[in-house]
Scaffold this motif. Structure first.
Motif, short mmCIF file in Angstrom:
data_model
loop_
_atom_site.label_atom_id
_atom_site.label_comp_id
_atom_site.label_asym_id
_atom_site.label_seq_id
_atom_site.Cartn_x
_atom_site.Cartn_y
_atom_site.Cartn_z
N GLY A 1 0.72 -1.37 -0.67
CA GLY A 1 0.27 -0.19 -0.45
C GLY A 1 0.88 1.14 -0.01
N LYS A 2 2.08 1.31 -0.22
CA LYS A 2 3.03 2.69 -0.48
C LYS A 2 2.58 2.59 -2.63
CE LYS A 2 5.48 4.31 2.25
NZ LYS A 2 5.11 6.12 2.85
N SER A 3 3.35 3.79 -2.52
CA SER A 3 4.15 4.83 -3.12
C SER A 3 4.34 4.10 -4.16
CB SER A 3 3.25 5.92 -3.61
OG SER A 3 4.63 6.50 -2.80
N GLU A 4 5.54 3.59 -3.59
CA GLU A 4 6.71 2.35 -4.41
C GLU A 4 6.02 1.21 -4.86
OE1 GLU A 4 7.07 3.76 -1.27
OE2 GLU A 4 8.19 2.00 -0.01
N ASN A 5 5.55 0.84 -3.99
CA ASN A 5 5.10 -0.21 -4.24
C ASN A 5 3.65 -0.44 -5.96
OD1 ASN A 5 4.17 -0.19 -1.30
ND2 ASN A 5 5.49 -2.39 -2.90
N LYS A 6 4.00 -2.16 -6.60
CA LYS A 6 3.82 -1.98 -7.93
C LYS A 6 2.03 -2.20 -8.03
CE LYS A 6 3.70 -6.89 -8.05
NZ LYS A 6 3.99 -8.34 -8.70
N PHE A 7 1.50 -2.17 -6.73
CA PHE A 7 -0.61 -2.41 -6.81
C PHE A 7 -0.98 -0.83 -6.70
CE2 PHE A 7 2.13 -5.19 -4.46
CZ PHE A 7 1.59 -6.78 -5.69
N GLY A 8 -2.46 -0.98 -8.01
CA GLY A 8 -3.50 -0.06 -7.69
C GLY A 8 -2.68 1.25 -8.00
N ILE A 9 -4.14 2.25 -7.76
CA ILE A 9 -3.44 3.55 -8.80
C ILE A 9 -3.61 4.32 -7.85
CG2 ILE A 9 -4.72 3.01 -10.59
CD1 ILE A 9 -6.99 4.80 -9.54
N PRO A 10 -2.39 5.75 -7.58
CA PRO A 10 -2.51 5.93 -6.84
C PRO A 10 -3.91 7.39 -6.30
CG PRO A 10 -0.61 6.64 -8.13
CD PRO A 10 -1.56 5.63 -8.67
N ILE A 11 -4.19 7.28 -5.04
CA ILE A 11 -4.98 7.44 -4.68
C ILE A 11 -5.03 9.31 -5.36
CG2 ILE A 11 -4.58 8.38 -2.49
CD1 ILE A 11 -7.24 6.94 -1.46
N SER A 12 -4.65 9.85 -5.40
CA SER A 12 -4.69 11.42 -5.77
C SER A 12 -5.66 11.02 -7.27
CB SER A 12 -3.31 11.93 -6.33
OG SER A 12 -1.77 11.14 -6.14
N ARG A 13 -4.79 9.79 -8.01
CA ARG A 13 -4.80 9.94 -9.18
C ARG A 13 -6.69 9.52 -9.63
NH1 ARG A 13 -0.28 7.88 -12.10
NH2 ARG A 13 -2.20 5.83 -12.95
N ALA A 14 -7.48 8.75 -8.41
CA ALA A 14 -8.56 8.24 -8.18
C ALA A 14 -10.06 9.17 -8.83
CB ALA A 14 -8.77 8.15 -7.12
N ARG A 15 -9.96 10.10 -9.33
CA ARG A 15 -10.86 10.50 -10.09
C ARG A 15 -10.98 10.70 -11.27
NH1 ARG A 15 -10.96 16.19 -6.11
NH2 ARG A 15 -12.54 16.75 -7.54
N ALA A 16 -9.71 10.87 -11.41
CA ALA A 16 -9.93 11.13 -12.88
C ALA A 16 -9.43 9.82 -13.69
CB ALA A 16 -8.86 11.21 -13.32
N VAL A 17 -9.03 8.69 -12.97
CA VAL A 17 -9.42 7.10 -13.54
C VAL A 17 -11.10 6.72 -13.37
CG1 VAL A 17 -9.22 4.54 -12.61
CG2 VAL A 17 -7.43 6.77 -12.60
N TYR A 18 -11.80 7.33 -12.35
CA TYR A 18 -13.46 6.90 -11.86
C TYR A 18 -13.39 7.61 -13.02
CZ TYR A 18 -13.28 4.23 -7.97
OH TYR A 18 -13.56 2.83 -7.35
N ALA A 19 -13.14 8.79 -13.21
CA ALA A 19 -14.25 9.65 -14.97
C ALA A 19 -13.95 8.76 -15.77
CB ALA A 19 -13.63 11.27 -14.78
N GLU A 20 -13.04 8.60 -16.50
CA GLU A 20 -12.85 7.45 -17.64
C GLU A 20 -13.54 6.59 -18.13
OE1 GLU A 20 -8.39 6.69 -18.41
OE2 GLU A 20 -9.21 5.40 -20.33
N ALA A 21 -13.34 5.88 -16.07
CA ALA A 21 -13.85 4.04 -16.31
C ALA A 21 -15.71 5.11 -16.54
CB ALA A 21 -13.70 3.49 -14.92
#
Ligand code: LLP
Length: 421
Positions: free
Chosen positions: A165-185
């Motif tokens: 759950g740290k930003s250096e890990n390969k998992f998920g999208i950074p929470i700061s980018r979440a709104r943009a990703v949901y808009a695209e979704a």
């Protein structure tokens, strides 16, 4: 709590003496307790009582069909991370609508498999994956239900190889980018957004990192709802740790974890999913092995077992501690001596423990590795052409081999010789 206890001086799995199983199947072997699996699954289920929820067992921890069937019979959903796990879940009788598909690199073939066979949701981990999923869904004439896995950038305070759950890990999208990703979704034709997913790591021994992550998810839920997304399901991942030693470890209990979920997220009215693996299976399984030799070294004695790193890789891979106990209960007050406990594989990494204090042990005696039910059998290999060891499931006074040891011929005949040879 588990169901591997000494009775009349002999370690039992529920009501079965382990020596009896060793006699029947040979050593080494994995042995699971139905009662412990059931108890641990129910603890999670009950911890979320009163909230709309589904406990999706993370089957990567232990995925034998008999284990899956036991849990499915209790109402478990499954968290899968590959096409193979998806097929295992279906084969164990888990319907698609109770299977969530996690993982950072789902292939198009895996997406197709799950969309055709039925799936509760995909936990999407990147924009390219989301676009690929939309394309696959459109090509099949269906819509894929998704959550987006967000990386909340919190420190899970666990072993580096299992923190996610740290930003250096390969998992998920950074929470700061979440709104943009949901808009695209929302704009993708093959995608239906239904919720948010988070998983910050494994073997967490404190609740605080969960609290930080879940608070961020609560805030994000409200932000996304304000932007018109219908966030109705929260997948909170797995990760609750287990005690690996009997002494002073006391990781939080599922009830405390449930209370934390209620406190941080209960007001949102979402359906809750959790994905525990280790806490369900870890202490529900042991590895039983026989002492082959006791070898005198310089300044130390080596206890050479018939189990090796290929059977249980956690000590070699994560420096993990597993309690090792003799199957015959030591007499009270017997003096303990330090052993380096090793397997027969040809590398020094094949060491389970150094300087481990144990009662005196001799050739032919049996020992049990505790807490080996999760990430034990599933991570084993045939390195050194050592056959995968049997798995045995106990239920009260009964036991059954749930995966047999392959013969040497079976192993060898899996290879094929090209016609030019
Ligand atoms: N959900 C996701 C997305 C995961 O990646 C994992 C574990 C879980 C749930 C289950 O976590 P658990 O409740 O079991 O902590 N082989 C390592 C552990 C790897 C965990 C990987 N992900 C070990 O032996 O410690």
């Amino acid at each position: 709590m588990d169901h591997f206890l000494y009775r009349d001086g002999v370690l039992h799995a529920e009501d079965v003496p382990l020596a009896e199983i060793a006699e029947a199947v040979g050593t080494p072997f994995y042995c699971y307790s139905t009662a412990t699996l059931t108890r641990h699954f129910r603890l999670f289920d009950e911890a979320l009582e009163g909230m709309d929820h589904l406990v999706c067992y993370a089957m990567k921890a232990a995925s034998n069909q008999a284990i899956l069937r036991t849990l499915a019979g209790l109402g478990a959903g499954m968290d899968v991370v590959s096409g193979g796990e998806y097929m295992r879940a279906l084969a164990a009788g888990v319907p698609g609508e109770r299977i969530v598909f996690s993982g950072v690199g789902k292939t198009r073939d895996e997406m197709r498999l799950a969309l055709e066979g039925g799936i509760r949701q995909f936990n999407v981990e990147s924009e390219p994956e989301m676009r690929a999923l939309s394309e696959v869904a459109v090509s099949l004439g269906v819509v894929a239900p998704i959550t987006v896995r967000v990386n909340p950038d919190v420190d899970a305070k666990t072993h580096a190889k299992i923190a996610t759950g740290k930003s250096e890990n390969k998992f998920g999208i950074p929470i700061s980018r979440a709104r943009a990703v949901y808009a695209e979704a929302a704009a993708l034709p093959g995608i239906e957004v239904i919720g948010i997913d988070v998983h910050i790591g494994s073997q967490l021994t404190e609740l605080e990192p969960f609290r930080q992550a879940y608070q961020k998810v609560a805030d994000l839920t409200e932000e996304l709802r304000a932007e018109g997304h219908d966030i109705r399901r929260l997948d909170l991942g797995g990760g609750l740790g287990i005690p690996y030693t009997r002494s002073n470890e006391a990781p939080p209990l599922p009830t405390d974890y449930g209370a934390l979920i209620r406190e941080t997220l209960g007001h949102l009215g979402c359906e809750i999913e959790i994905e525990p693996g280790r806490l369900v299976a870890g202490n529900a399984g042991i590895l039983v092995s026989e002492v082959i030799y006791v070898k005198e070294g310089e300044g130390r004695d080596f206890l050479i077992l018939d189990a090796a790193m290929n059977d249980l890789i956690r000590p070699a891979m994560y420096d993990a501690h597993h309690d090792i106990i003799p199957v015959v209960e030591p007499a009270p007050g017997v003096e303990q001596t330090p052993y380096d406990v090793v397997g027969p594989v040809c590398e020094s990494g094949d060491t389970f423990a150094r300087g481990r204090m144990l009662p005196p042990l001799a050739e032919g005696e049996l020992v049990a590795f505790r807490s080996a039910g999760a990430y034990g059998a599933v991570m084993s290999s045939e390195y050194n052409t050592r056959p995968l060891i049997p798995e045995v499931l106990v239920n009260g006074r009964e036991f059954a081999v749930i995966r047999a040891r392959p013969t040497f011929d079976e192993m060898i005949n899996r290879d094929t010789i090209p016609e030019w040879l």
